[in-house]
Design a protein around this motif. Structure first.
Motif, PDB file in Angstrom:
ATOM      1  N   CYS A 140       0.848  -1.194   0.000  1.00  0.00           N
ATOM      2  CA  CYS A 140       0.000   0.000   0.000  1.00  0.00           C
ATOM      3  C   CYS A 140       0.881   1.241   0.000  1.00  0.00           C
ATOM      4  CB  CYS A 140      -0.878  -0.013   1.253  1.00  0.00           C
ATOM      5  SG  CYS A 140      -1.966   1.418   1.439  1.00  0.00           S
ATOM      6  N   VAL A 141       0.461   2.224  -0.782  1.00  0.00           N
ATOM      7  CA  VAL A 141       1.063   3.553  -0.731  1.00  0.00           C
ATOM      8  C   VAL A 141      -0.100   4.515  -0.523  1.00  0.00           C
ATOM      9  CG1 VAL A 141       2.430   5.295  -1.930  1.00  0.00           C
ATOM     10  CG2 VAL A 141       2.908   2.857  -2.303  1.00  0.00           C
ATOM     11  N   ALA A 142      -0.032   5.292   0.562  1.00  0.00           N
ATOM     12  CA  ALA A 142      -1.150   6.163   0.911  1.00  0.00           C
ATOM     13  C   ALA A 142      -0.650   7.497   1.435  1.00  0.00           C
ATOM     14  CB  ALA A 142      -2.024   5.495   1.971  1.00  0.00           C
ATOM     15  N   GLU A 143      -1.221   8.561   0.907  1.00  0.00           N
ATOM     16  CA  GLU A 143      -0.961   9.889   1.439  1.00  0.00           C
ATOM     17  C   GLU A 143      -2.035  10.182   2.477  1.00  0.00           C
ATOM     18  OE1 GLU A 143      -0.617  13.006  -1.418  1.00  0.00           O
ATOM     19  OE2 GLU A 143       1.294  12.247  -2.182  1.00  0.00           O
ATOM     20  N   ALA A 144      -1.640  10.174   3.732  1.00  0.00           N
ATOM     21  CA  ALA A 144      -2.567  10.418   4.827  1.00  0.00           C
ATOM     22  C   ALA A 144      -2.468  11.871   5.266  1.00  0.00           C
ATOM     23  CB  ALA A 144      -2.246   9.500   6.003  1.00  0.00           C
ATOM     24  N   VAL A 145      -3.619  12.475   5.496  1.00  0.00           N
ATOM     25  CA  VAL A 145      -3.680  13.849   5.984  1.00  0.00           C
ATOM     26  C   VAL A 145      -4.091  13.791   7.456  1.00  0.00           C
ATOM     27  CG1 VAL A 145      -4.682  16.142   5.666  1.00  0.00           C
ATOM     28  CG2 VAL A 145      -4.407  14.609   3.691  1.00  0.00           C
ATOM     29  N   VAL A 146      -3.259  14.397   8.300  1.00  0.00           N
ATOM     30  CA  VAL A 146      -3.513  14.407   9.739  1.00  0.00           C
ATOM     31  C   VAL A 146      -3.580  15.857  10.201  1.00  0.00           C
ATOM     32  CG1 VAL A 146      -2.610  13.713  11.997  1.00  0.00           C
ATOM     33  CG2 VAL A 146      -2.283  12.223  10.012  1.00  0.00           C
ATOM     34  N   LEU A 147      -4.602  16.177  10.973  1.00  0.00           N
ATOM     35  CA  LEU A 147      -4.720  17.497  11.573  1.00  0.00           C
ATOM     36  C   LEU A 147      -4.130  17.417  12.977  1.00  0.00           C
ATOM     37  CD1 LEU A 147      -5.733  20.436  11.708  1.00  0.00           C
ATOM     38  CD2 LEU A 147      -7.922  19.503  12.540  1.00  0.00           C
ATOM     39  N   LEU A 148      -3.061  18.187  13.199  1.00  0.00           N
ATOM     40  CA  LEU A 148      -2.415  18.250  14.510  1.00  0.00           C
ATOM     41  C   LEU A 148      -2.878  19.517  15.208  1.00  0.00           C
ATOM     42  CD1 LEU A 148       1.128  17.215  13.321  1.00  0.00           C
ATOM     43  CD2 LEU A 148      -0.516  15.790  14.555  1.00  0.00           C
ATOM     44  N   VAL A 149      -3.585  19.335  16.303  1.00  0.00           N
ATOM     45  CA  VAL A 149      -4.153  20.459  17.044  1.00  0.00           C
ATOM     46  C   VAL A 149      -3.184  20.832  18.158  1.00  0.00           C
ATOM     47  CG1 VAL A 149      -6.121  21.266  18.403  1.00  0.00           C
ATOM     48  CG2 VAL A 149      -6.487  19.642  16.516  1.00  0.00           C
ATOM     49  N   PRO A 150      -2.700  22.085  18.165  1.00  0.00           N
ATOM     50  CA  PRO A 150      -1.747  22.487  19.203  1.00  0.00           C
ATOM     51  C   PRO A 150      -2.407  22.586  20.577  1.00  0.00           C
ATOM     52  CG  PRO A 150      -2.319  24.369  17.849  1.00  0.00           C
ATOM     53  CD  PRO A 150      -2.997  23.170  17.246  1.00  0.00           C
ATOM     54  N   LYS A 151      -1.588  22.446  21.590  1.00  0.00           N
ATOM     55  CA  LYS A 151      -2.080  22.679  22.948  1.00  0.00           C
ATOM     56  C   LYS A 151      -2.369  24.168  23.105  1.00  0.00           C
ATOM     57  CE  LYS A 151       0.359  18.964  25.271  1.00  0.00           C
ATOM     58  NZ  LYS A 151       1.371  18.616  26.297  1.00  0.00           N
ATOM     59  N   PRO A 152      -3.348  24.522  23.901  1.00  0.00           N
ATOM     60  CA  PRO A 152      -3.601  25.952  24.146  1.00  0.00           C
ATOM     61  C   PRO A 152      -2.342  26.628  24.669  1.00  0.00           C
ATOM     62  CG  PRO A 152      -5.379  24.621  25.063  1.00  0.00           C
ATOM     63  CD  PRO A 152      -4.290  23.669  24.614  1.00  0.00           C
ATOM     64  N   GLY A 153      -1.986  27.752  24.058  1.00  0.00           N
ATOM     65  CA  GLY A 153      -0.796  28.476  24.460  1.00  0.00           C
ATOM     66  C   GLY A 153       0.492  27.862  23.948  1.00  0.00           C
ATOM     67  N   GLY A 154       0.382  26.824  23.038  1.00  0.00           N
ATOM     68  CA  GLY A 154       1.559  26.151  22.504  1.00  0.00           C
ATOM     69  C   GLY A 154       2.216  26.962  21.406  1.00  0.00           C
TER      70      GLY A 154
END
Length: 156
Positions: A140-154
């Motif tokens: 398998c070859v897959a382009e995965a999109v991940v949303l990284l949510v920062p910590k408040p005040g990060g």
């Protein structure tokens, strides 16, 4: 193991190969459990006698089972620290060049190819290749999109 330490660590890693994970064997038990969970009991996945005479010479993992291993296999390649959370956002492109025979071992190879800051966090695109031990083509070859949510005040 590539460790990302908060939002400021993402952009400098664009274009970086993040590494390879450990080999994991694909068992018939895993394939059967996936068949039960998805109600996809096609004979190439669950009927060992019939599959032995079929085009792959034995039972094979579902393509979507292989794809669903990305989070588990990714744990051995990269980690995102100092974020509130990471959320699967989607997939840009997925291909299954070769089936995974039951009993084969697979591992993940990943590259960070893109990062886009947005209102909710950073969207990263990871080009993931699930390799089959001893095979010339990946499973398998897959382009995965991940949303990284920062910590408040990060970081930014």
């Amino acid at each position: 193991m590539h460790v990302f330490d908060g939002p400021d660590s993402i952009a400098p890693a664009i274009g970086t190969h993040l590494g390879h994970g450990e080999w994991v064997e694909i068992t018939q038990e895993r394939v059967t459990a996936f068949a039960d969970a998805t109600d996809d009991h096609q004979w190439i996945h669950v009927d060992a006698d019939r599959a032995a005479k079929g085009p792959f010479g034995g039972t094979v993992a579902h393509g979507y089972l292989t794809l669903s291993l990305l989070p588990m296999l990714g744990k051995g390649v990269y980690r995102f620290d100092n974020f509130l959370m990471g959320v699967n956002y989607g997939l840009n492109k997925v291909r299954f060049p070769q089936p995974v025979r039951v009993g084969a071992k697979v591992r993940l190879s990943s590259e960070l190819v893109e990062a886009k800051p947005g209102a909710q966090g950073v969207q990263v695109v990871l080009r993931n290749t699930i390799e089959i031990e001893g095979a010339d083509k990946p499973a398998c070859v897959a382009e995965a999109v991940v949303l990284l949510v920062p910590k408040p005040g990060g970081g930014s």
